[in-house]
Design a protein around this motif. Structure first.
Motif, PDB file in Angstrom:
ATOM      1  N   ALA A 158       0.836  -1.211   0.000  1.00  0.00           N
ATOM      2  CA  ALA A 158       0.000   0.000   0.000  1.00  0.00           C
ATOM      3  C   ALA A 158       0.869   1.260   0.000  1.00  0.00           C
ATOM      4  O   ALA A 158       0.594   2.224  -0.706  1.00  0.00           O
ATOM      5  CB  ALA A 158      -0.928   0.002   1.206  1.00  0.00           C
ATOM      6  N   LEU A 159       1.924   1.248   0.803  1.00  0.00           N
ATOM      7  CA  LEU A 159       2.829   2.401   0.848  1.00  0.00           C
ATOM      8  C   LEU A 159       3.504   2.625  -0.496  1.00  0.00           C
ATOM      9  O   LEU A 159       3.622   3.754  -0.973  1.00  0.00           O
ATOM     10  CB  LEU A 159       3.898   2.195   1.928  1.00  0.00           C
ATOM     11  CG  LEU A 159       3.441   2.349   3.388  1.00  0.00           C
ATOM     12  CD1 LEU A 159       4.542   1.868   4.326  1.00  0.00           C
ATOM     13  CD2 LEU A 159       3.077   3.785   3.686  1.00  0.00           C
ATOM     14  N   LEU A 160       3.964   1.525  -1.105  1.00  0.00           N
ATOM     15  CA  LEU A 160       4.647   1.647  -2.398  1.00  0.00           C
ATOM     16  C   LEU A 160       3.687   2.154  -3.470  1.00  0.00           C
ATOM     17  O   LEU A 160       4.059   2.940  -4.330  1.00  0.00           O
ATOM     18  CB  LEU A 160       5.250   0.293  -2.808  1.00  0.00           C
ATOM     19  CG  LEU A 160       6.446  -0.165  -1.978  1.00  0.00           C
ATOM     20  CD1 LEU A 160       6.811  -1.607  -2.300  1.00  0.00           C
ATOM     21  CD2 LEU A 160       7.647   0.724  -2.206  1.00  0.00           C
ATOM     22  N   GLY A 161       2.419   1.698  -3.373  1.00  0.00           N
ATOM     23  CA  GLY A 161       1.423   2.184  -4.316  1.00  0.00           C
ATOM     24  C   GLY A 161       1.156   3.666  -4.129  1.00  0.00           C
ATOM     25  O   GLY A 161       1.041   4.426  -5.090  1.00  0.00           O
ATOM     26  N   GLU A 162       1.077   4.095  -2.881  1.00  0.00           N
ATOM     27  CA  GLU A 162       0.817   5.502  -2.574  1.00  0.00           C
ATOM     28  C   GLU A 162       1.968   6.389  -3.039  1.00  0.00           C
ATOM     29  O   GLU A 162       1.765   7.545  -3.407  1.00  0.00           O
ATOM     30  CB  GLU A 162       0.610   5.667  -1.068  1.00  0.00           C
ATOM     31  CG  GLU A 162       0.170   7.065  -0.673  1.00  0.00           C
ATOM     32  CD  GLU A 162      -0.041   7.187   0.829  1.00  0.00           C
ATOM     33  OE1 GLU A 162      -0.884   7.994   1.222  1.00  0.00           O
ATOM     34  OE2 GLU A 162       0.650   6.490   1.592  1.00  0.00           O
ATOM     35  N   LYS A 163       3.177   5.836  -3.048  1.00  0.00           N
ATOM     36  CA  LYS A 163       4.349   6.622  -3.439  1.00  0.00           C
ATOM     37  C   LYS A 163       4.210   7.176  -4.857  1.00  0.00           C
ATOM     38  O   LYS A 163       4.711   8.242  -5.174  1.00  0.00           O
ATOM     39  CB  LYS A 163       5.609   5.763  -3.338  1.00  0.00           C
ATOM     40  CG  LYS A 163       6.878   6.517  -3.691  1.00  0.00           C
ATOM     41  CD  LYS A 163       8.094   5.644  -3.618  1.00  0.00           C
ATOM     42  CE  LYS A 163       9.323   6.441  -4.027  1.00  0.00           C
ATOM     43  NZ  LYS A 163      10.532   5.618  -4.048  1.00  0.00           N
ATOM     44  N   ILE A 164       3.491   6.451  -5.737  1.00  0.00           N
ATOM     45  CA  ILE A 164       3.325   6.873  -7.134  1.00  0.00           C
ATOM     46  C   ILE A 164       2.568   8.189  -7.204  1.00  0.00           C
ATOM     47  O   ILE A 164       2.904   9.079  -7.985  1.00  0.00           O
ATOM     48  CB  ILE A 164       2.583   5.781  -7.936  1.00  0.00           C
ATOM     49  CG1 ILE A 164       3.419   4.500  -7.968  1.00  0.00           C
ATOM     50  CG2 ILE A 164       2.275   6.255  -9.353  1.00  0.00           C
ATOM     51  CD1 ILE A 164       2.685   3.289  -8.481  1.00  0.00           C
TER      52      ILE A 164
END
Length: 246
Positions: A1-7
């Motif tokens: 989820a964090l990596l997705g939000e980073k985009i």
């Protein structure tokens, strides 16, 4: 989820990661991170400072450990906390070692003086190793002299190994000293690894050893120089480079 939000929102993702790292042990040993040293996090900086400041003020050692972990993972965000990190040294062995590791990750050359105070013989070996490793991680040439003075010639094998590894990470400023150690069987294997890490800049220092009166030293130095150069220049190019050097 964090990596997705980073985009979509890199600053927010990093703030959320920092919150997780400091409030739970979930990400404590994870190398996966949304943090990117190339991103400008200045818009979130006040939130980062507030959170880390509160943790460092805590009386709970686990909070301080999490704050140190966060600083190590987010070095450009935590740069101004170098002094706070250094103030943790001496509280207990676990906190001291973590603080030394964190100073290494912050890569501030001004920390070399603080790290040097943890190298003399009266300091426990685990702490001396952590300080030596931190100097290697910082990679500044100011670390060469204290490592040689306090750690390199110790009787403890692990300390010696840490010293050679750190000098290898510091790179060319330490290459001359590393070459001098080639004649010492205690250091030979670690020195070769360190000089390979430095690469081609170390070859000009190997030239002295390639002309040594001792046949074994001469052969070891020449073989090492060939190994370092061949990956870049091939066999023919390496021969020409060695002729040029000698």
């Amino acid at each position: 989820a964090l990596l997705g939000e980073k985009i979509t929102n890199p600053s927010e993702a990093t703030l959320h990661e920092l919150l997780l790292r400091t409030q739970t042990s979930l990400l404590e040993n994870s190398k996966i991170s949304t943090y990117d040293p190339n991103i400008d996090y200045s818009a979130q900086l006040s939130d980062f400072k507030k959170l880390l400041g509160a943790l460092f003020s805590s009386k709970d050692n686990q909070d301080i450990l999490r704050a140190l972990d966060a600083c190590a993972h987010f070095p450009t965000i935590a740069t101004e906390f170098s002094g706070t990190v250094a103030s943790v040294i001496g509280r207990n062995q676990e906190l001291t070692i973590k603080a030394l590791e964190t100073l290494g990750e912050l890569k501030n050359p001004n920390s070399i003086g603080i790290l040097t105070k943890q190298l003399p013989e009266m300091v426990p070996n685990e702490i001396r190793i952590a300080a030596t490793n931190a100097m290697g991680t910082i990679g500044d040439e100011k670390g060469v002299e204290p490592i040689i003075k306090y750690v390199l010639n110790t009787q403890d094998e692990y300390l010696r190994q840490a010293a050679v590894n750190a000098l290898g990470k510091i790179g060319e400023p330490a290459a001359g000293e590393l070459v001098n150690l080639l004649s010492n069987e205690l250091f030979k294997d670690q020195v070769e690894i360190a000089l390979k890490r430095i690469g081609e800049p170390s070859v000009k220092y190997l030239r002295r050893a390639m002309a040594d009166n001792n046949k074994v030293i001469r052969k070891n130095a020449t073989d090492l120089a060939k190994m370092i150069l061949t990956t870049k220049y091939g066999v023919g190019g390496t021969v020409l480079k060695l002729i040029e050097l000698l």
